[in-house]
Design a protein around this motif. Structure first.
Motif, PDB file in Angstrom:
ATOM      1  N   GLN A 105      -9.859   3.192   0.725  1.00 39.28           N
ATOM      2  CA  GLN A 105      -9.067   2.127   0.096  1.00 39.28           C
ATOM      3  C   GLN A 105      -7.606   2.202   0.547  1.00 39.28           C
ATOM      4  O   GLN A 105      -6.677   2.081  -0.223  1.00 39.28           O
ATOM      5  N   GLN A 106      -7.374   2.377   1.845  1.00 39.29           N
ATOM      6  CA  GLN A 106      -6.011   2.481   2.347  1.00 39.29           C
ATOM      7  C   GLN A 106      -5.559   1.223   3.084  1.00 39.29           C
ATOM      8  O   GLN A 106      -4.420   1.159   3.518  1.00 39.29           O
ATOM      9  N   ILE A 107      -6.443   0.254   3.238  1.00 42.02           N
ATOM     10  CA  ILE A 107      -6.035  -0.950   3.953  1.00 42.02           C
ATOM     11  C   ILE A 107      -5.033  -1.718   3.108  1.00 42.02           C
ATOM     12  O   ILE A 107      -5.294  -2.035   1.951  1.00 42.02           O
ATOM     13  N   ALA A 108      -3.902  -2.014   3.660  1.00 47.51           N
ATOM     14  CA  ALA A 108      -2.849  -2.692   2.918  1.00 47.51           C
ATOM     15  C   ALA A 108      -3.021  -4.199   3.013  1.00 47.51           C
ATOM     16  O   ALA A 108      -3.789  -4.714   3.794  1.00 47.51           O
ATOM     17  N   VAL A 109      -2.287  -4.893   2.200  1.00 46.15           N
ATOM     18  CA  VAL A 109      -2.252  -6.346   2.244  1.00 46.15           C
ATOM     19  C   VAL A 109      -0.889  -6.753   2.773  1.00 46.15           C
ATOM     20  O   VAL A 109       0.063  -5.982   2.722  1.00 46.15           O
ATOM     21  N   PRO A 110      -0.752  -7.983   3.281  1.00 48.89           N
ATOM     22  CA  PRO A 110       0.516  -8.378   3.876  1.00 48.89           C
ATOM     23  C   PRO A 110       1.697  -8.280   2.931  1.00 48.89           C
ATOM     24  O   PRO A 110       2.798  -7.998   3.343  1.00 48.89           O
ATOM     25  N   ILE A 111       1.488  -8.500   1.635  1.00 47.36           N
ATOM     26  CA  ILE A 111       2.565  -8.433   0.664  1.00 47.36           C
ATOM     27  C   ILE A 111       2.276  -7.280  -0.281  1.00 47.36           C
ATOM     28  O   ILE A 111       1.208  -7.207  -0.861  1.00 47.36           O
ATOM     29  N   HIS A 112       3.236  -6.378  -0.461  1.00 48.47           N
ATOM     30  CA  HIS A 112       3.014  -5.184  -1.261  1.00 48.47           C
ATOM     31  C   HIS A 112       3.582  -5.375  -2.654  1.00 48.47           C
ATOM     32  O   HIS A 112       4.304  -6.315  -2.957  1.00 48.47           O
ATOM     33  N   GLY A 113       3.283  -4.406  -3.534  1.00 52.54           N
ATOM     34  CA  GLY A 113       3.866  -4.386  -4.855  1.00 52.54           C
ATOM     35  C   GLY A 113       3.238  -5.391  -5.801  1.00 52.54           C
ATOM     36  O   GLY A 113       2.159  -5.937  -5.567  1.00 52.54           O
ATOM     37  N   LEU A 114       3.961  -5.626  -6.887  1.00 51.19           N
ATOM     38  CA  LEU A 114       3.450  -6.472  -7.956  1.00 51.19           C
ATOM     39  C   LEU A 114       3.202  -7.895  -7.478  1.00 51.19           C
ATOM     40  O   LEU A 114       2.190  -8.510  -7.826  1.00 51.19           O
ATOM     41  N   LEU A 115       4.115  -8.436  -6.666  1.00 52.26           N
ATOM     42  CA  LEU A 115       3.940  -9.796  -6.167  1.00 52.26           C
ATOM     43  C   LEU A 115       2.673  -9.910  -5.323  1.00 52.26           C
ATOM     44  O   LEU A 115       1.915 -10.879  -5.452  1.00 52.26           O
ATOM     45  N   GLY A 116       2.421  -8.914  -4.484  1.00 51.32           N
ATOM     46  CA  GLY A 116       1.216  -8.937  -3.672  1.00 51.32           C
ATOM     47  C   GLY A 116      -0.042  -8.890  -4.523  1.00 51.32           C
ATOM     48  O   GLY A 116      -1.018  -9.597  -4.245  1.00 51.32           O
ATOM     49  N   LEU A 117      -0.029  -8.083  -5.597  1.00 52.35           N
ATOM     50  CA  LEU A 117      -1.187  -8.009  -6.478  1.00 52.35           C
ATOM     51  C   LEU A 117      -1.422  -9.320  -7.216  1.00 52.35           C
ATOM     52  O   LEU A 117      -2.565  -9.734  -7.422  1.00 52.35           O
ATOM     53  N   VAL A 118      -0.340  -9.974  -7.611  1.00 48.89           N
ATOM     54  CA  VAL A 118      -0.474 -11.280  -8.280  1.00 48.89           C
ATOM     55  C   VAL A 118      -1.095 -12.302  -7.335  1.00 48.89           C
ATOM     56  O   VAL A 118      -1.971 -13.089  -7.723  1.00 48.89           O
ATOM     57  N   ILE A 119      -0.667 -12.281  -6.074  1.00 46.13           N
ATOM     58  CA  ILE A 119      -1.213 -13.213  -5.088  1.00 46.13           C
ATOM     59  C   ILE A 119      -2.707 -12.939  -4.865  1.00 46.13           C
ATOM     60  O   ILE A 119      -3.529 -13.866  -4.811  1.00 46.13           O
ATOM     61  N   ILE A 120      -3.068 -11.655  -4.749  1.00 48.39           N
ATOM     62  CA  ILE A 120      -4.477 -11.319  -4.547  1.00 48.39           C
ATOM     63  C   ILE A 120      -5.301 -11.710  -5.766  1.00 48.39           C
ATOM     64  O   ILE A 120      -6.434 -12.201  -5.645  1.00 48.39           O
ATOM     65  N   ALA A 121      -4.741 -11.504  -6.968  1.00 45.07           N
ATOM     66  CA  ALA A 121      -5.461 -11.880  -8.190  1.00 45.07           C
ATOM     67  C   ALA A 121      -5.719 -13.381  -8.233  1.00 45.07           C
ATOM     68  O   ALA A 121      -6.830 -13.832  -8.561  1.00 45.07           O
ATOM     69  N   ALA A 122      -4.703 -14.162  -7.895  1.00 40.53           N
ATOM     70  CA  ALA A 122      -4.883 -15.616  -7.877  1.00 40.53           C
ATOM     71  C   ALA A 122      -5.900 -16.030  -6.807  1.00 40.53           C
ATOM     72  O   ALA A 122      -6.714 -16.936  -7.012  1.00 40.53           O
ATOM     73  N   PHE A 123      -5.852 -15.330  -5.670  1.00 44.45           N
ATOM     74  CA  PHE A 123      -6.789 -15.609  -4.581  1.00 44.45           C
ATOM     75  C   PHE A 123      -8.225 -15.296  -5.014  1.00 44.45           C
ATOM     76  O   PHE A 123      -9.153 -16.091  -4.787  1.00 44.45           O
ATOM     77  N   ALA A 124      -8.415 -14.136  -5.660  1.00 37.65           N
ATOM     78  CA  ALA A 124      -9.752 -13.750  -6.132  1.00 37.65           C
ATOM     79  C   ALA A 124     -10.267 -14.731  -7.172  1.00 37.65           C
ATOM     80  O   ALA A 124     -11.446 -15.123  -7.149  1.00 37.65           O
ATOM     81  N   LEU A 125      -9.410 -15.143  -8.105  1.00 35.78           N
ATOM     82  CA  LEU A 125      -9.817 -16.093  -9.130  1.00 35.78           C
ATOM     83  C   LEU A 125     -10.210 -17.432  -8.513  1.00 35.78           C
ATOM     84  O   LEU A 125     -11.230 -18.027  -8.888  1.00 35.78           O
ATOM     85  N   GLY A 126      -9.415 -17.885  -7.549  1.00 30.77           N
ATOM     86  CA  GLY A 126      -9.716 -19.162  -6.907  1.00 30.77           C
ATOM     87  C   GLY A 126     -11.045 -19.133  -6.163  1.00 30.77           C
ATOM     88  O   GLY A 126     -11.846 -20.073  -6.251  1.00 30.77           O
ATOM     89  N   LEU A 127     -11.309 -18.034  -5.449  1.00 34.13           N
ATOM     90  CA  LEU A 127     -12.575 -17.925  -4.721  1.00 34.13           C
ATOM     91  C   LEU A 127     -13.761 -17.903  -5.676  1.00 34.13           C
ATOM     92  O   LEU A 127     -14.785 -18.546  -5.419  1.00 34.13           O
ATOM     93  N   PHE A 128     -13.622 -17.175  -6.783  1.00 35.57           N
ATOM     94  CA  PHE A 128     -14.725 -17.101  -7.732  1.00 35.57           C
ATOM     95  C   PHE A 128     -14.972 -18.456  -8.402  1.00 35.57           C
ATOM     96  O   PHE A 128     -16.129 -18.876  -8.565  1.00 35.57           O
TER      97      PHE A 128
END
Length: 541
Positions: free
Chosen positions: A491-514
């Motif tokens: 689980q070391q692969i990073a995302v383009p945006i780090h920190g809290l903002l990056g997690l919020v973006i991923i959360a919104a992305f995951a919700l949208g896909l689902f």
């Protein structure tokens, strides 16, 4: 029959109080969890996790089936009994709660030296004995909520008690932290103060409710069930609970501590605390205090098995609908999420969190199946489900003794929940008319899987450009591919945006896909969508 206590209007009022209080107590709970893991050293946090697990085990053992008995019979007393009969029954339950809790604490006090020696916690004897007071007071508060206030749909009082407890705990921790270093004994004293005031608030709320209903006339000709009948009904649930405790997360914490050490115990305890926070906000668990009395009352009243089965399946699907995007998000970014929440103490353990959250898929359905079994008089099936779940315990012990990783207890929790659910589902299929909505549940799981695959593909596409674009030969390509695969496993692969903002973006992305995948699979039937839209007075499905 006086159906007003569990009418739709009463349920909505209780739900409003519930959500307001639950939001406040949830934020406080999360704040306490994240603050404690930063305040305490890893070793002391591991001891604290073990004390919490021991308290949960002790409270479960000393409950003697009272929560399920109250859940089954208190709505019946409220519907049919006079005010005097209701008051007598409630105070009898409270007296038994106190008696069993004190007896359990005294037994633990006597056995404390032996238990602490097994766990290598002999240096924490004073703190462990002090925690017995927390066990008694917090146990009283929790049982007042679960056994009395929730079956009476007094969610406002329940949540107020929880908020007071958490506020006092945070206030005490803040005072100690402002003066210097926080240690385990400070946390235990803070918990004791919060639990005492929270229990006082719960007792006050219960007393006011009984005073307000002391003039209930009751239904003519109704006779309260005797205690022997109630114990016979609930004995299967209690025996089932005792068997389940042998391989519960709380019990597995002690196995992890014994074989993998206190630092791994701290990690496992933190993961279980996060797991518990998410679990408590799934609809099946979140609304359990509201839905369980309603389900019991509908079955005892005029709804029968048809209404019980419909409501149970509907709630199970809503719970999965909320859980699935959380799973997609955690599996896409669990490592960074865990590191951020723990303040950097626990890193590269994101897949552990993702694996642990997979257990919520069967667990979110387990409580519903248990409620259906108890309501229709099939509680003995829960015992057999627990016995089959216990089959996972011997291999877990042997594998942990052999030095295997934290995946062993995680996989054990998943397997035990699946065995329990399968036993109840198959058995009730032969003995009752209840049928789970297998197709709807499968569609929700498939939507989550599609969402994860799409998200994973996007993540891999970005990572592939980063690592493979410089490969000028097949050997370099193969080396870079091995590097990517190794990073995926840890689980070391990073995302383009780090920190809290990056997690919020991923959360919104995951919700949208689902949500997009759910729109294609359409897991809810027309009548279920109409029911939910009517309940919230909005067209949301």
């Amino acid at each position: 029959m006086n159906a007003l206590p569990y009418s739709g209007a009463a349920l909505k009022v209780s739900a409003v109080h519930f959500f307001i209080g639950k939001g406040a107590s949830g934020l406080l709970n999360l704040g306490i969890l994240l603050w404690l893991v930063r305040l305490l050293p890893v070793a002391e946090y591991g001891v604290y996790v073990s004390l919490q697990a021991g308290m949960l085990l002790a409270l479960a053992v000393t409950s003697l089936g009272l929560p399920w008995m109250a859940a089954r019979y208190l709505p019946e007393f409220r519907l049919y009994a006079s005010g005097k009969q209701l008051t007598r029954f409630v105070w009898q339950v409270v007296a038994l709660i106190c008696l069993f809790a004190v007896a359990g604490a005294l037994l633990l006090f006597v056995a404390m030296p032996w238990l602490l020696e097994i766990l290598n916690f002999t240096q924490q004897t004073d703190v462990a004995r002090l925690y017995l007071l927390v066990l008694v007071i917090e146990g009283l508060r929790l049982n007042l909520q679960e056994c009395i206030l929730e079956p009476l749909l007094q969610q406002g009082q329940t949540q107020f008690s929880q908020v007071v407890r958490n506020l006092i705990l945070l206030l005490c921790l803040g005072i100690v932290a402002n003066q210097g270093t926080v240690h385990l004994n400070h946390v235990v004293l803070a918990e004791l103060a919060g639990s005492f005031l929270g229990a006082a608030v719960a007792l006050r709320g219960m007393h006011r409710y009984l005073c307000a209903h002391r003039k209930l006339s009751g239904k003519d000709g109704w006779q309260p069930p005797n205690w022997s009948e109630m114990w016979r009904t609930m004995r299967h649930m209690y025996i089932s609970l005792i068997v389940t405790l042998t391989y519960s997360p709380s019990a597995l914490i002690f196995l992890v501590q014994r074989f993998l050490g206190v630092e791994i115990t701290a990690l496992f305890g933190f993961l279980l605390n996060l797991y518990g926070q998410i679990c408590r906000y799934l609809p099946a668990f979140l609304l359990f205090g509201l839905i369980r009395p309603k389900l019991m009352a509908s079955y005892v009243g005029e709804g029968g098995m048809a209404q019980l089965a419909y409501n149970a399946n509907f709630m199970g699907k809503i719970s999965l609908f909320v859980l699935m995007p959380i799973l997609v998000f955690v599996w896409l970014s669990g490592g960074e999420l865990l590191s951020l929440l723990s303040g950097g103490k626990f890193t590269q353990s994101g897949y552990y969190l993702g694996g642990l959250l997979l257990t919520l898929i069967p667990f979110s359905q387990r409580q519903i199946l248990e409620t259906v079994a108890v309501a229709c008089g099939q509680s003995h099936l829960c015992f057999w489900g627990s016995v089959l779940g216990a089959l996972i315990l011997p291999p877990v012990y042997l594998l942990l003794e052999a030095g295997h990783s934290l995946w062993i207890p995680i996989l054990a929790i998943i397997a035990s929940q699946i065995l329990f659910n399968a036993t109840l589902t198959v058995a009730m299929g032969f003995t009752t008319t209840y049928r789970p909505d297998v197709v709807g549940n499968f569609k929700l799981i498939a939507a989550a899987l599609v969402g994860f695959i799409l998200g994973f593909f996007v993540k891999m596409t970005w990572t592939g450009r980063l690592f493979l674009q410089g490969a000028n030969s097949f050997d370099e390509f193969l080396q870079n591919f091995k590097k990517i695969f190794s990073m995926l496993l840890t689980q070391q692969i990073a995302v383009p945006i780090h920190g809290l903002l990056g997690l919020v973006i991923i959360a919104a992305f995951a919700l949208g896909l689902f949500l997009l995948a759910s729109l294609l699979f359409n897991p809810f039937r027309v009548d279920e969508r109409l029911s939910l839209n009517r309940l919230v007075k909005r067209k949301i499905l």
